[in-house]
Design an enzyme around this catalytic site. Structure first.
Site, mmCIF file in Angstrom:
data_model
loop_
_atom_site.group_PDB
_atom_site.id
_atom_site.type_symbol
_atom_site.label_atom_id
_atom_site.label_comp_id
_atom_site.label_asym_id
_atom_site.label_seq_id
_atom_site.Cartn_x
_atom_site.Cartn_y
_atom_site.Cartn_z
ATOM 1 N N GLY A 154 0.822 -1.209 0.000
ATOM 2 C CA GLY A 154 0.000 0.000 0.000
ATOM 3 C C GLY A 154 0.852 1.254 0.000
ATOM 4 C CB SER A 169 -3.639 8.652 5.828
ATOM 5 O OG SER A 169 -2.885 7.951 4.853
ATOM 6 C CG ASP A 175 1.364 -0.389 10.298
ATOM 7 O OD1 ASP A 175 0.194 -0.297 9.882
ATOM 8 O OD2 ASP A 175 2.342 0.109 9.697
ATOM 9 N NE ARG A 177 -2.731 -5.229 9.318
ATOM 10 C CZ ARG A 177 -1.658 -4.512 9.005
ATOM 11 N NH1 ARG A 177 -1.449 -3.350 9.595
ATOM 12 N NH2 ARG A 177 -0.797 -4.944 8.104
HETATM 13 C C1 S3P Z 1 2.846 4.077 6.273
HETATM 14 C C2 S3P Z 1 1.767 4.684 6.822
HETATM 15 C C3 S3P Z 1 0.692 3.967 7.515
HETATM 16 C C4 S3P Z 1 1.072 2.520 7.835
HETATM 17 C C5 S3P Z 1 1.802 1.860 6.709
HETATM 18 C C6 S3P Z 1 3.066 2.627 6.356
HETATM 19 C C7 S3P Z 1 3.878 4.904 5.592
HETATM 20 O O1 S3P Z 1 -0.463 3.949 6.692
HETATM 21 O O2 S3P Z 1 -0.062 1.763 8.172
HETATM 22 O O3 S3P Z 1 2.166 0.535 7.064
HETATM 23 O O4 S3P Z 1 5.003 4.417 5.360
HETATM 24 O O5 S3P Z 1 3.576 6.072 5.298
HETATM 25 P P1 S3P Z 1 -1.511 5.183 6.705
HETATM 26 O O6 S3P Z 1 -0.720 6.384 6.554
HETATM 27 O O7 S3P Z 1 -2.417 4.948 5.543
HETATM 28 O O8 S3P Z 1 -2.205 5.069 8.024
#
Ligand code: S3P
Length: 452
Positions: free
Chosen positions: A100, A173, A326, A357
């Site tokens: 993601g 986020s 996480d 989750r």
């Molecule tokens: C991350 C941000 C988080 C986290 C992901 C890594 C990042 O997601 O859950 O594992 O590296 O910016 P969100 O920003 O969508 O919460």
């Protein structure tokens, strides 16, 4: 690079006396950004300690497909970037597998270019919402052709000149914040992001490290405002990636709940936007010594000595969620062995991670005899100190991991302290973020194995 499509079930048995000193692989968030910014910057970037998980390698391949030269020499990754504004149109679809962060940040990085970029991912990633990044990109002038519900596979085509915007991120986020800031690198003028809840700040810090001009301030209501001056020069850097606190969470919780344990985990990133789990576990009575605190590569780093502890249930403040987003699955595991109830409010975002989750954790805990309640945006767990009566009562009690590495690792850790151990339907997915997990855990004395 998609992870292995064949599932590899695994089992964990009740263990004791975990001991030893381990070093955790590099932080996933910093590793993604190191490949992206190194691939974009002018000149040479050298990276040590990079996480070589499937998620990161997919980001590396995407940067190569857009013109970056990336190679490994000994322990170092050496990148020659394209220069800001000079990414090339990739010939093929960019496949981010399970990642993601990789796909969302790269959509920001490349989406505003006047070229076609196509994105896809694995069976988990194609279910996840991409609208949160597509919405600000549309405002910047990007044309989007997405699958139903703004999902992958999708194609982006940027405008001739991207429009710099001011964007209030509607949810906590770091991925959305980062996508907009990276998109701002290719827009004239200042692109501004406003976040109500502070999320991990690696993008801001690393952009500054590469020479981007950022203005960071606070709004009257306390929200954080980050402005980036677009179309500036980025210059290659030397980066030492510290150990991932989200991966650290698994051996850390294992040592707390497995009888007679005393382990040390070295070189852990202690950035305050990432340490919510440690704060919570300390409140629960965990014996964690934070040793040898130091600065490395612009980040706080420390070694952690962790010993078996009598944990007590707590209510986790909802506003702590971004700093441990996480870590809730493995916190729920710790809570399963604590005295009393642990309540986790404000965690709706868990529903749109690699799996839902909240649901995956609740189903897995129930299957293993833990008393828990799931709400729309909360979870509560009533613990069984000592783990008596917990675990897989039959071979059929196999936790469904839904292509989610953190669900797999959480329930393997659970099995180390549960009377009857635990089974998961797949541990191959762990290679996305922590390929060394099984070896590292068995090296500490954990009884854990793949089975056919
Ligand atoms: C991350 C941000 C988080 C986290 C992901 C890594 C990042 O997601 O859950 O594992 O590296 O910016 P969100 O920003 O969508 O919460």
């Amino acid at each position: 690079m998609p992870h292995s499509v064949s599932l590899k079930p695994a089992a964990a048995r009740r263990s004791s006396d975990l001991s030893g000193t381990v070093r955790i692989p590099g932080d996933k968030s910093i590793s993604h950004r190191a490949f992206m910014l190194g691939g974009l910057a002018s000149g040479e970037t050298r990276i040590t300690g990079l996480l070589e998980g499937e998620d990161i390698l997919a980001t590396g391949n995407a940067m190569r497909a857009m013109g970056a030269n990336i190679r490994k020499a000994g322990d170092e990754w050496i990148i020659h970037g394209t220069g800001n504004g000079c990414l090339l149109e990739p010939e093929d679809v960019l496949d981010f597998g399970n990642a993601g962060t990789g796909v969302r940040l790269t959509m920001g990085l490349a989406g505003t270019y006047d070229m076609l970029t196509r994105f896809t991912g694995d069976a988990s990633l194609v279910k996840r919402p991409m609208g949160r990044v597509l919405d600000p990109l549309r405002l910047m002038g990007v044309q989007v052709e997405a699958s139903e519900g703004d999902r992958l596979p999708l194609t982006l085509h940027g405008p001739r000149t991207a429009n710099p915007i001011t964007y209030h991120v509607p949810m906590a986020s770091a991925q959305v914040k980062s996508a907009v800031l990276l998109a701002g690198l290719n827009a004239p003028g200042i692109t501004t992001v406003i976040e109500t809840a502070m999320t991990r700040d690696h993008t801001e810090k690393m952009l500054q490290g590469f020479g981007a001009e950022l203005e960071i301030g606070t709004e009257a209501d306390g929200a954080r405002r980050i402005g980036i001056v677009g179309q500036g020069r980025l210059t290659g850097q030397t980066i030492a990636v510290p150990g991932d606190p989200s991966s650290t969470a698994f051996p850390l919780v294992a040592a707390l709940i497995v009888h007679g344990s005393d382990i040390t985990i070295e070189n852990v990133l202690m950035n305050p936007t990432r340490t919510g789990l440690i704060t919570t576990l300390l409140e629960m009575g965990a014996v964690i010594d934070i040793m040898n605190e130091r600065r490395a590569g612009g980040e706080d780093v420390a070694d952690l000595r962790v010993r078996t502890s009598d944990l007590k249930g707590v209510t986790v403040p909802a506003d702590r969620a971004p700093s441990m987003i996480d870590e809730y699955p493995v916190l729920a595991v710790a809570a399963s062995f604590a005295e009393g109830e642990t309540v986790m409010p404000g965690i709706e975002e868990l529903r749109v991670k690699e799996s839902d989750r909240l649901d995956a954790v609740a189903r897995g805990l129930e299957l293993n005899g833990v008393d828990c309640t799931e709400g729309r945006d909360w979870l509560s767990v009533r613990g069984h100190p000592g783990g008596k009566g917990l675990g897989a009562m039959t071979k059929d009690a196999v936790v469904e991991t839904h292509l989610d590495h953190r669900i797999a690792m959480s329930f393997l850790v659970f099995g180390l302290a549960a009377e009857h151990g635990a089974f998961v339907d797949d541990a191959a997915i762990i290679a996305t973020s922590f390929p060394e997990f099984m070896d590292l855990m068995t090296g500490l004395g954990a009884q854990m194995e793949f089975f056919a």
